[in-house]
Design a protein around this motif. Structure first.
Motif, PDB file in Angstrom:
ATOM      1  N   LEU A 179    -116.538  35.396  37.789  1.00 19.47           N
ATOM      2  CA  LEU A 179    -117.961  35.378  37.443  1.00 19.47           C
ATOM      3  C   LEU A 179    -118.857  34.898  38.574  1.00 19.47           C
ATOM      4  CD1 LEU A 179    -117.921  34.000  33.788  1.00 19.47           C
ATOM      5  CD2 LEU A 179    -118.886  36.180  34.513  1.00 19.47           C
ATOM      6  N   LEU A 237    -123.241  43.301  41.446  1.00 18.80           N
ATOM      7  CA  LEU A 237    -124.403  42.418  41.488  1.00 18.80           C
ATOM      8  C   LEU A 237    -124.497  41.666  42.819  1.00 18.80           C
ATOM      9  CD1 LEU A 237    -124.362  40.965  37.855  1.00 18.80           C
ATOM     10  CD2 LEU A 237    -125.730  42.841  38.769  1.00 18.80           C
ATOM     11  N   SER A 238    -123.360  41.216  43.337  1.00 19.36           N
ATOM     12  CA  SER A 238    -123.392  40.533  44.636  1.00 19.36           C
ATOM     13  C   SER A 238    -123.759  41.501  45.753  1.00 19.36           C
ATOM     14  CB  SER A 238    -122.045  39.870  44.934  1.00 19.36           C
ATOM     15  OG  SER A 238    -120.997  40.828  44.956  1.00 19.36           O
ATOM     16  N   THR A 280    -121.645  37.248  39.645  1.00 23.26           N
ATOM     17  CA  THR A 280    -122.674  37.380  38.614  1.00 23.26           C
ATOM     18  C   THR A 280    -123.564  36.146  38.576  1.00 23.26           C
ATOM     19  OG1 THR A 280    -121.200  38.774  37.297  1.00 23.26           O
ATOM     20  CG2 THR A 280    -123.072  37.773  36.160  1.00 23.26           C
ATOM     21  N   THR A 284    -114.862  42.054  34.816  1.00 23.27           N
ATOM     22  CA  THR A 284    -115.856  41.022  35.142  1.00 23.27           C
ATOM     23  C   THR A 284    -116.053  40.920  36.650  1.00 23.27           C
ATOM     24  OG1 THR A 284    -115.247  39.744  33.182  1.00 23.27           O
ATOM     25  CG2 THR A 284    -116.406  38.569  34.930  1.00 23.27           C
ATOM     26  N   VAL A 335    -118.156  43.831  37.894  1.00 21.19           N
ATOM     27  CA  VAL A 335    -119.590  43.608  37.683  1.00 21.19           C
ATOM     28  C   VAL A 335    -120.122  42.649  38.743  1.00 21.19           C
ATOM     29  CG1 VAL A 335    -121.300  42.629  36.104  1.00 21.19           C
ATOM     30  CG2 VAL A 335    -119.472  44.097  35.215  1.00 21.19           C
ATOM     31  N   SER A 336    -119.369  41.592  39.035  1.00 22.49           N
ATOM     32  CA  SER A 336    -119.780  40.658  40.079  1.00 22.49           C
ATOM     33  C   SER A 336    -119.883  41.349  41.431  1.00 22.49           C
ATOM     34  CB  SER A 336    -118.770  39.504  40.167  1.00 22.49           C
ATOM     35  OG  SER A 336    -118.841  38.672  39.031  1.00 22.49           O
TER      36      SER A 336
END
Length: 578
Positions: A533, A249-250, A536, A242, A245-246
């Motif tokens: 998270l 995206l960040s 995200t 997780t 993924v953050s």
């Protein structure tokens, strides 16, 4: 967590108590030992006081804790195992020695050297377990002899005239002949949470008392052994993915605010700096993704610290800096929203030098203090952070000093927005401004300004709320739940857990018995997942569809510049073609 657990391991051993007793000194009989507990130590004629039998003595030893489960537990501490059983067996079963006179015999009692060896090998264990009173006094009478030879008993005897016993099999099989089930022959075996002590000092002592005792050490990471098998590995693997993924995206959001031209002005610059902090907060996941255990542990036994693991020092410093700076820039966003919405002020637009000094400077100061005090270490999850002892003063309280006042300001901002919105709904603003007084016109203008501000900056408001709630939830979990693993709370439960493991009971069964005394597994993973998270969440909040068209224009501009002068000249010549 791990250091508290290590102090309990040998407390279970001390529950075995001291050696058994005999009843009278006068007369007595000679017996042949044929039972179980001391089968590997007693192969000589045994003196039995009147009205006592070997079975009665054995039963007493069992009642005092020398049962199959505790014998299995005893085997996990080799440096104390054999001396303790030698002391127990030589005290409980004195040796009969024939003399030159027919029908007359001598009785040899326990050796003082056996007692001294127990003191040397096991006293540290007893002290850690809070049972120093159980350490034998080698200058006093043998405890059991106070009953068998009243009133003063018998002193421990000097070498050469005492009941010197040693293991018949080299100390590897205490309780030979006992049906003890899944006993462990070493620190490994069925009790896989243990490993042999590689930090042996003089006289069999350990040089790593925090994690080792009596010849055995707890494997790192210790906390993984306390839950069901594979539970923490799976849970923290999910939170790591997780956070990865953050991170991606960040990074996309950060690059959007760096590269796109209209995202470099106030207040977009505030979002840029916040995105940079969140990216740094998430990028540390690269360390455990590459090798989780190498991040947690410096070797098979010792957890990572900034002193013994450079990767831990680097990752921990980045995480501390990113956490504090994220809170600082989040607070700046909240204050900016308040100034712009309530006071119609863009004060921060001309004071970025002050924001940089406060936000980055404060984060650097906290990180420098943590590194200077040597408090970066692994204790929880998969990342290094400030030690639990020092984290409140160095880490959490400084962040709370920023984030909670900012949260109160945020609440005040929303109360103001709610009040203005209610007034806007109850009063008509359709009449001409020429019919209004100057004060009424100003009020209407302020209402419109507030509504426009919230339409423009609602994303920053939502992001700030999400960040505050995530961090607050993590803090609450840290302060409320992790307190369960204090030494005072865990001493008795962990004693039972160790005995359960070494007795051959399945690990998951023992973990289930310990679970009520630990932070709930689901809550632990939820706390880690929530902070993972954040990257995200800010991506979802800030990456609006318009950014796609802006990126398309940006790539089109870059592509145009990369086509070369010939293509550019050809396109320019088209303006002259009629």
């Amino acid at each position: 967590m791990s250091r508290y657990f290590s102090k309990i391991v040998v407390a279970s051993l001390m529950a075995l108590g001291l050696a058994g007793s005999m009843t009278e000194a006068a007369g007595g009989t000679i017996g042949t030992y044929n039972l179980t507990i001391c089968a590997d130590y007693v192969n000589y004629p045994v003196w039995l006081p009147p009205n006592m039998t070997i079975a009665m003595t054995e039963a007493y030893l069992t009642a005092q804790g020398m049962n199959a489960t505790n014998l299995a537990l005893l085997q996990t501490f080799p440096s104390c195992m054999s001396p303790y059983l030698e002391y127990v067996c030589s005290s409980a079963f004195p040796r009969v020695v024939n003399t030159t006179t027919p029908g007359v015999y001598d009785v040899d009692f326990a050796c003082k050297s056996n007692c001294e060896t127990v003191v040397q090998q096991c006293s540290a264990v007893m002290a850690e377990a809070g049972m120093s009173s159980k350490v034998p006094n080698c200058t006093a009478a043998i405890p059991s002899s106070l009953i068998t030879v009243p009133p003063n008993g018998v002193l421990f005897q000097p070498n050469g005239s005492c009941n010197a016993v040693t293991s018949l099999s080299g100390g590897s099989t205490p309780g030979a002949g006992t049906n003890t089930g899944n006993q462990t022959a070493s620190c490994g075996g069925a009790a896989s949470i243990f490993t042999p002590d590689t930090f042996q000092g003089p006289g069999g002592t350990t040089t790593n008392a925090e994690y080792c005792t009596a010849g055995c050490c707890l494997k790192c990471p210790v906390q993984y052994s306390l839950y069901r098998e594979g539970a923490l590995e799976t849970g923290f693997k999910i939170t790591n993915y997780t956070r990865a993924v953050s991170m991606v995206l960040s990074f996309i959001l950060m690059m959007s605010y760096i590269c796109l031209p209209d995202k470099r002005s106030h207040p977009s610059a505030l979002i840029l700096f916040f995105a940079i902090c969140v990216f740094l907060f998430s990028v540390v996941v690269i360390f455990p993704l590459v090798n989780t255990r190498a991040m947690q542990c410096a070797d098979l036994i010792n957890p990572s610290t900034q002193q013994n693991n450079l990767k831990c020092a680097i990752q921990g410093a980045i995480l501390v800096f990113a956490s504090v700076s994220t809170c600082a820039w989040c607070s700046a966003l909240i204050i900016n929203l308040h100034l712009h919405t309530v006071w119609n002020s863009a004060w921060f637009a001309k004071k970025y030098w002050l924001l940089h000094m406060v936000c980055w400077g404060f984060a650097i100061a906290v990180t420098a203090v943590a590194l200077g005090l040597g408090e970066i270490k692994w204790e929880y999850a998969t990342l290094c952070l400030i030690s639990q002892d020092k984290a409140p003063a160095i880490f959490f309280y400084p962040m709370a000093a920023m984030i909670f006042p900012a949260f109160l300001i945020h609440i005040a901002t929303f109360f103001h927005i709610a009040r203005i919105s209610a007034q806007a709904g109850s009063e008509s603003e359709t009449m001409s401004r020429s019919t209004l007084s100057a004060g009424a016109a100003a009020m209407i203008s302020h209402r419109r300004h507030v509504m426009m501000a919230i339409r423009i900056q609602w994303r920053a408001a939502v992001m700030a709320i999400c960040a505050i709630l995530s961090v607050t939830f993590y803090w609450l979990f840290y302060f409320i739940q992790l307190g369960k693993i204090s030494p005072e709370n865990m001493k008795t439960p962990l004693m039972g857990f160790v005995k359960c493991i070494v007795s051959g009971t399945p690990h998951d069964t023992c973990a289930d018995q310990l679970a009520p005394h630990l932070p709930p597994y689901g809550l632990m993973i939820a706390a880690e997942e929530l902070v993972s998270l954040i990257g995200t969440i800010i991506f979802i909040v800030f990456f609006k569809p318009a950014l796609l068209s802006e990126w398309a224009d940006w790539f089109g501009s870059v592509g145009y510049l990369l086509r070369g002068k010939r293509q550019m000249k050809k396109e320019q010549d088209q303006f002259f073609v009629i």
